[in-house]
Write an enzyme that holds these catalytic residues in place. Structure first.
Site, PDB file in Angstrom:
ATOM      1  N   ASP A   1       0.801  -1.231   0.000  1.00 15.39           N
ATOM      2  CA  ASP A   1       0.000   0.000   0.000  1.00 15.39           C
ATOM      3  C   ASP A   1       0.838   1.289   0.000  1.00 15.39           C
ATOM      4  OD1 ASP A   1       0.899  -0.602   2.551  1.00 15.39           O
ATOM      5  OD2 ASP A   1      -0.894   0.150   3.555  1.00 15.39           O
TER       6      ASP A   1
ATOM      7  N   GLU B   1      10.797  -3.701  12.780  1.00 14.85           N
ATOM      8  CA  GLU B   1      11.958  -3.227  12.017  1.00 14.85           C
ATOM      9  C   GLU B   1      13.220  -3.300  12.855  1.00 14.85           C
ATOM     10  OE1 GLU B   1       9.045  -1.709  12.316  1.00 14.85           O
ATOM     11  OE2 GLU B   1       8.328  -1.096  10.330  1.00 14.85           O
TER      12      GLU B   1
HETATM   13  N1  UDP Z   1      -0.695  -7.821   5.284  1.00 13.11           N
HETATM   14  C1  UDP Z   1      -0.891  -9.200   5.206  1.00 13.11           C
HETATM   15  N2  UDP Z   1      -1.873  -9.761   5.981  1.00 13.11           N
HETATM   16  C2  UDP Z   1      -2.675  -9.032   6.832  1.00 13.11           C
HETATM   17  C3  UDP Z   1      -2.449  -7.635   6.901  1.00 13.11           C
HETATM   18  C4  UDP Z   1      -1.450  -7.061   6.121  1.00 13.11           C
HETATM   19  O1  UDP Z   1      -0.214  -9.880   4.440  1.00 13.11           O
HETATM   20  O2  UDP Z   1      -3.541  -9.617   7.498  1.00 13.11           O
HETATM   21  C5  UDP Z   1       0.342  -7.196   4.428  1.00 13.11           C
HETATM   22  C6  UDP Z   1      -0.120  -5.931   3.692  1.00 13.11           C
HETATM   23  O3  UDP Z   1      -0.700  -6.271   2.451  1.00 13.11           O
HETATM   24  C7  UDP Z   1       1.163  -5.124   3.566  1.00 13.11           C
HETATM   25  C8  UDP Z   1       1.956  -5.542   4.812  1.00 13.11           C
HETATM   26  O4  UDP Z   1       1.406  -6.780   5.264  1.00 13.11           O
HETATM   27  O5  UDP Z   1       1.897  -5.445   2.397  1.00 13.11           O
HETATM   28  C9  UDP Z   1       1.868  -4.515   5.942  1.00 13.11           C
HETATM   29  O6  UDP Z   1       0.507  -4.318   6.289  1.00 13.11           O
HETATM   30  P1  UDP Z   1      -0.147  -2.863   6.415  1.00 13.11           P
HETATM   31  O7  UDP Z   1       0.173  -2.074   5.190  1.00 13.11           O
HETATM   32  O8  UDP Z   1      -1.576  -3.004   6.802  1.00 13.11           O
HETATM   33  O9  UDP Z   1       0.692  -2.302   7.648  1.00 13.11           O
HETATM   34  P2  UDP Z   1       0.884  -0.798   8.116  1.00 13.11           P
HETATM   35  O10 UDP Z   1       0.996   0.068   6.914  1.00 13.11           O
HETATM   36  O11 UDP Z   1      -0.307  -0.488   8.933  1.00 13.11           O
HETATM   37  O12 UDP Z   1       2.140  -0.853   8.905  1.00 13.11           O
HETATM   38 MN    MN Z   2       0.841  -0.113   4.952  1.00 13.05          MN
END
Ligand code: UDP
Ligand code: MN
Length: 255
Positions: free
Chosen positions: A114, A201
């Site tokens: 995203d 991280e």
């Molecule tokens: N993701 C996943 N399973 C989940 C939720 C998220 O594989 O149940 C993936 C999501 O598509 C993204 C990554 O893990 O590539 C990080 O998730 P997210 O962007 O929601 O995290 P944030 O931006 O809130 O840190």
């Molecule tokens: Mn994200």
């Protein structure tokens, strides 16, 4: 010659998934020597992602590994409650370690589905010897979260993070990439579900590198080439009404 850039992208099924993947793929198509590792959070690989990758024009590896149920976010859980992408990133690390050796000149980047990526970022990555770091826009409650770089020594002297600044590496996943050699040498380094909120991280980096090894890129960390954008969940109120009536809008149409 330029290193291969492996980008590891965890992804999961939801209404916006294909849109996210399309945006990413069409950025990545512009990058030379790019290798996309897409890891579905699913028990089985889906038809949508399988077909999507096949038609993408990219060089890729399609993997899957499901997030254990106890670690999956509930519908109403705030997103910080549980670490996301852990099993998927580990699956990709395992695959790299099993299929490559250090004769492969390459860099590994964790590219969530995203975020928004400038092509300039991938150009910067080509210079990474151990670990490259750079600013990330719109994250940690700030316009930009970044390493502080001393222009005379080109060393990272600190970080501007305000959120949990006590972390040894207070950076977002989008803010660094690692030479494949390091991933292979530190073969026991993994992401963990035990990580405290926001510590994914720093915990993986603590297993692989020290702070004095950080290589500041993006003009001594003064340029933003990646943004931690987050996509609004789609509003499907009318669709839910149609589903109840047995005539959803996307019968035989992949969205
Ligand atoms: N993701 C996943 N399973 C989940 C939720 C998220 O594989 O149940 C993936 C999501 O598509 C993204 C990554 O893990 O590539 C990080 O998730 P997210 O962007 O929601 O995290 P944030 O931006 O809130 O840190
Ligand atoms: Mn994200």
């Amino acid at each position: 010659n330029a290193p291969t850039i492996f980008a590891i992208t965890p992804t999961f099924a939801r209404p916006v998934q294909k849109a996210e993947l399309t945006r990413l793929a069409q950025t990545f198509l512009h990058i030379p020597n790019f290798y996309w590792i897409v890891v579905e959070d699913a028990i089985n690989k889906t038809e949508l992602v399988t077909n999507f990758l096949h038609e993408s024009g990219l060089i890729y590896k399609h993997l899957n590994d499901v997030t254990p149920r106890t670690f999956k976010l509930g519908k109403n859980d705030p997103n910080w409650k549980k670490p996301r992408g852990v099993a998927q990133r580990n699956k990709a690390l395992k695959w790299l370690r099993e299929n490559y050796n250090s004769s492969q000149n390459a860099v590994v980047y964790f590219a969530d589905d995203d975020n928004t990526y400038s092509l300039k970022l991938f150009k910067e990555m080509e210079r990474i010897k151990v670990i490259g770091v750079w600013p990330v826009g719109l994250v940690g409650g700030l316009m930009v979260e970044r390493p502080i770089c001393d222009a005379s020594t080109m060393k990272v002297t600190g970080f501007n993070a305000v959120w949990q600044p006590e972390r040894k590496f207070p950076m977002d996943m989008a803010g660094f990439a690692i030479n494949l050699r390091v991933i292979l040498e530190k073969k026991d380094a993994w992401f963990s579900y035990e990580s405290k909120n926001g510590y994914q991280e720093t915990e993986i980096l603590e297993q692989m590198v020290t702070r004095d090894q950080l290589e500041p890129l993006a003009d001594c960390c003064t340029k933003v080439y990646v943004w931690h954008t987050r996509t609004e969940p789609s509003h499907l109120k009318e669709e839910n009404l149609l589903i109840k009536k047995g005539r959803k809008s996307n019968v035989d149409i992949e969205v």
